[in-house]
Design a protein around this motif. Sequence first.
Motif, PDB file in Angstrom:
ATOM      1  N   ARG A 122     -84.644 -55.480  60.782  1.00 15.31           N
ATOM      2  CA  ARG A 122     -85.547 -54.705  59.930  1.00 15.31           C
ATOM      3  C   ARG A 122     -86.992 -54.924  60.350  1.00 15.31           C
ATOM      4  O   ARG A 122     -87.796 -53.996  60.328  1.00 15.31           O
ATOM      5  N   PHE A 123     -87.319 -56.136  60.729  1.00 14.16           N
ATOM      6  CA  PHE A 123     -88.664 -56.439  61.205  1.00 14.16           C
ATOM      7  C   PHE A 123     -88.942 -55.734  62.531  1.00 14.16           C
ATOM      8  O   PHE A 123     -90.017 -55.181  62.736  1.00 14.16           O
ATOM      9  N   CYS A 124     -87.995 -55.719  63.436  1.00 17.77           N
ATOM     10  CA  CYS A 124     -88.183 -55.090  64.744  1.00 17.77           C
ATOM     11  C   CYS A 124     -88.315 -53.582  64.630  1.00 17.77           C
ATOM     12  O   CYS A 124     -88.981 -52.949  65.452  1.00 17.77           O
ATOM     13  N   ARG A 125     -87.686 -52.973  63.621  1.00 19.93           N
ATOM     14  CA  ARG A 125     -87.794 -51.524  63.444  1.00 19.93           C
ATOM     15  C   ARG A 125     -89.213 -51.069  63.150  1.00 19.93           C
ATOM     16  O   ARG A 125     -89.561 -49.912  63.355  1.00 19.93           O
ATOM     17  N   LEU A 126     -90.058 -51.956  62.655  1.00 19.64           N
ATOM     18  CA  LEU A 126     -91.446 -51.606  62.386  1.00 19.64           C
ATOM     19  C   LEU A 126     -92.207 -51.270  63.664  1.00 19.64           C
ATOM     20  O   LEU A 126     -93.205 -50.553  63.626  1.00 19.64           O
ATOM     21  N   PHE A 127     -91.755 -51.780  64.793  1.00 23.71           N
ATOM     22  CA  PHE A 127     -92.466 -51.627  66.059  1.00 23.71           C
ATOM     23  C   PHE A 127     -91.830 -50.602  66.990  1.00 23.71           C
ATOM     24  O   PHE A 127     -92.163 -50.544  68.163  1.00 23.71           O
ATOM     25  N   VAL A 128     -90.945 -49.768  66.476  1.00 21.02           N
ATOM     26  CA  VAL A 128     -90.321 -48.715  67.267  1.00 21.02           C
ATOM     27  C   VAL A 128     -91.132 -47.441  67.085  1.00 21.02           C
ATOM     28  O   VAL A 128     -91.414 -47.022  65.966  1.00 21.02           O
ATOM     29  N   VAL A 149    -100.648 -45.020  69.913  1.00 21.12           N
ATOM     30  CA  VAL A 149    -100.492 -46.229  70.736  1.00 21.12           C
ATOM     31  C   VAL A 149    -101.220 -46.064  72.064  1.00 21.12           C
ATOM     32  O   VAL A 149    -101.971 -46.953  72.495  1.00 21.12           O
ATOM     33  N   ILE A 150    -101.033 -44.914  72.717  1.00 19.21           N
ATOM     34  CA  ILE A 150    -101.679 -44.676  74.003  1.00 19.21           C
ATOM     35  C   ILE A 150    -103.191 -44.596  73.841  1.00 19.21           C
ATOM     36  O   ILE A 150    -103.953 -45.101  74.671  1.00 19.21           O
ATOM     37  N   TYR A 151    -103.647 -43.977  72.752  1.00 21.94           N
ATOM     38  CA  TYR A 151    -105.087 -43.894  72.485  1.00 21.94           C
ATOM     39  C   TYR A 151    -105.676 -45.293  72.305  1.00 21.94           C
ATOM     40  O   TYR A 151    -106.736 -45.600  72.851  1.00 21.94           O
ATOM     41  N   GLY A 152    -104.993 -46.138  71.549  1.00 18.56           N
ATOM     42  CA  GLY A 152    -105.468 -47.508  71.344  1.00 18.56           C
ATOM     43  C   GLY A 152    -105.516 -48.299  72.639  1.00 18.56           C
ATOM     44  O   GLY A 152    -106.468 -49.036  72.893  1.00 18.56           O
ATOM     45  N   LEU A 153    -104.493 -48.142  73.469  1.00 21.08           N
ATOM     46  CA  LEU A 153    -104.483 -48.836  74.756  1.00 21.08           C
ATOM     47  C   LEU A 153    -105.611 -48.340  75.666  1.00 21.08           C
ATOM     48  O   LEU A 153    -106.272 -49.126  76.344  1.00 21.08           O
ATOM     49  N   GLY A 154    -105.827 -47.034  75.662  1.00 24.95           N
ATOM     50  CA  GLY A 154    -106.904 -46.472  76.479  1.00 24.95           C
ATOM     51  C   GLY A 154    -108.270 -46.927  76.012  1.00 24.95           C
ATOM     52  O   GLY A 154    -109.150 -47.246  76.809  1.00 24.95           O
ATOM     53  N   LEU A 155    -108.454 -46.956  74.702  1.00 25.82           N
ATOM     54  CA  LEU A 155    -109.732 -47.404  74.147  1.00 25.82           C
ATOM     55  C   LEU A 155    -109.996 -48.865  74.505  1.00 25.82           C
ATOM     56  O   LEU A 155    -111.114 -49.233  74.879  1.00 25.82           O
ATOM     57  N   GLY A 156    -108.968 -49.687  74.420  1.00 27.21           N
ATOM     58  CA  GLY A 156    -109.113 -51.089  74.800  1.00 27.21           C
ATOM     59  C   GLY A 156    -109.404 -51.263  76.278  1.00 27.21           C
ATOM     60  O   GLY A 156    -110.193 -52.124  76.677  1.00 27.21           O
ATOM     61  N   ALA A 157    -108.783 -50.426  77.119  1.00 25.43           N
ATOM     62  CA  ALA A 157    -109.022 -50.511  78.559  1.00 25.43           C
ATOM     63  C   ALA A 157    -110.451 -50.128  78.907  1.00 25.43           C
ATOM     64  O   ALA A 157    -111.089 -50.767  79.749  1.00 25.43           O
ATOM     65  N   VAL A 158    -110.967 -49.093  78.243  1.00 23.28           N
ATOM     66  CA  VAL A 158    -112.351 -48.687  78.503  1.00 23.28           C
ATOM     67  C   VAL A 158    -113.313 -49.769  78.038  1.00 23.28           C
ATOM     68  O   VAL A 158    -114.304 -50.077  78.713  1.00 23.28           O
ATOM     69  N   GLU A 159    -113.026 -50.375  76.912  1.00 24.77           N
ATOM     70  CA  GLU A 159    -113.876 -51.459  76.403  1.00 24.77           C
ATOM     71  C   GLU A 159    -113.874 -52.644  77.367  1.00 24.77           C
ATOM     72  O   GLU A 159    -114.914 -53.207  77.694  1.00 24.77           O
ATOM     73  N   ARG A 160    -112.690 -53.016  77.832  1.00 24.31           N
ATOM     74  CA  ARG A 160    -112.596 -54.128  78.793  1.00 24.31           C
ATOM     75  C   ARG A 160    -113.302 -53.782  80.090  1.00 24.31           C
ATOM     76  O   ARG A 160    -113.980 -54.610  80.695  1.00 24.31           O
ATOM     77  N   GLY A 161    -113.156 -52.526  80.541  1.00 21.53           N
ATOM     78  CA  GLY A 161    -113.822 -52.088  81.760  1.00 21.53           C
ATOM     79  C   GLY A 161    -115.339 -52.146  81.645  1.00 21.53           C
ATOM     80  O   GLY A 161    -116.030 -52.523  82.587  1.00 21.53           O
ATOM     81  N   SER A 162    -115.861 -51.785  80.470  1.00 22.31           N
ATOM     82  CA  SER A 162    -117.320 -51.858  80.290  1.00 22.31           C
ATOM     83  C   SER A 162    -117.804 -53.308  80.300  1.00 22.31           C
ATOM     84  O   SER A 162    -118.885 -53.601  80.798  1.00 22.31           O
ATOM     85  N   VAL A 206    -103.482 -48.416  82.322  1.00 22.52           N
ATOM     86  CA  VAL A 206    -103.087 -47.707  81.098  1.00 22.52           C
ATOM     87  C   VAL A 206    -102.508 -46.345  81.444  1.00 22.52           C
ATOM     88  O   VAL A 206    -101.495 -45.942  80.889  1.00 22.52           O
ATOM     89  N   SER A 207    -103.138 -45.617  82.350  1.00 24.49           N
ATOM     90  CA  SER A 207    -102.654 -44.290  82.730  1.00 24.49           C
ATOM     91  C   SER A 207    -101.271 -44.383  83.375  1.00 24.49           C
ATOM     92  O   SER A 207    -100.393 -43.570  83.106  1.00 24.49           O
ATOM     93  N   TRP A 208    -101.078 -45.377  84.216  1.00 25.29           N
ATOM     94  CA  TRP A 208     -99.819 -45.543  84.904  1.00 25.29           C
ATOM     95  C   TRP A 208     -98.710 -45.921  83.917  1.00 25.29           C
ATOM     96  O   TRP A 208     -97.615 -45.409  83.972  1.00 25.29           O
TER      97      TRP A 208
END
Length: 61
Positions: A4-10, A20-33, A55-57
Amino acid sequence: MWKRFCRLFVVKTKFEAYLVIYGLGLGAVERGSHYLERYPGYGGWLLAAACSTAVSWRAGG
């Protein structure tokens, strides 16, 4: 209980995948800056490009 706990992350819908992809991209741009500030010049640009490419790959595969 563990299942039941693991289903929260599906990711179930396209909208959740987008978030999810937007969050990863935003974090990558922040790290890149931060890399550009920390390592000015060619090295910083190379690390920033590596963050964005990772992130794109990953999102495409």
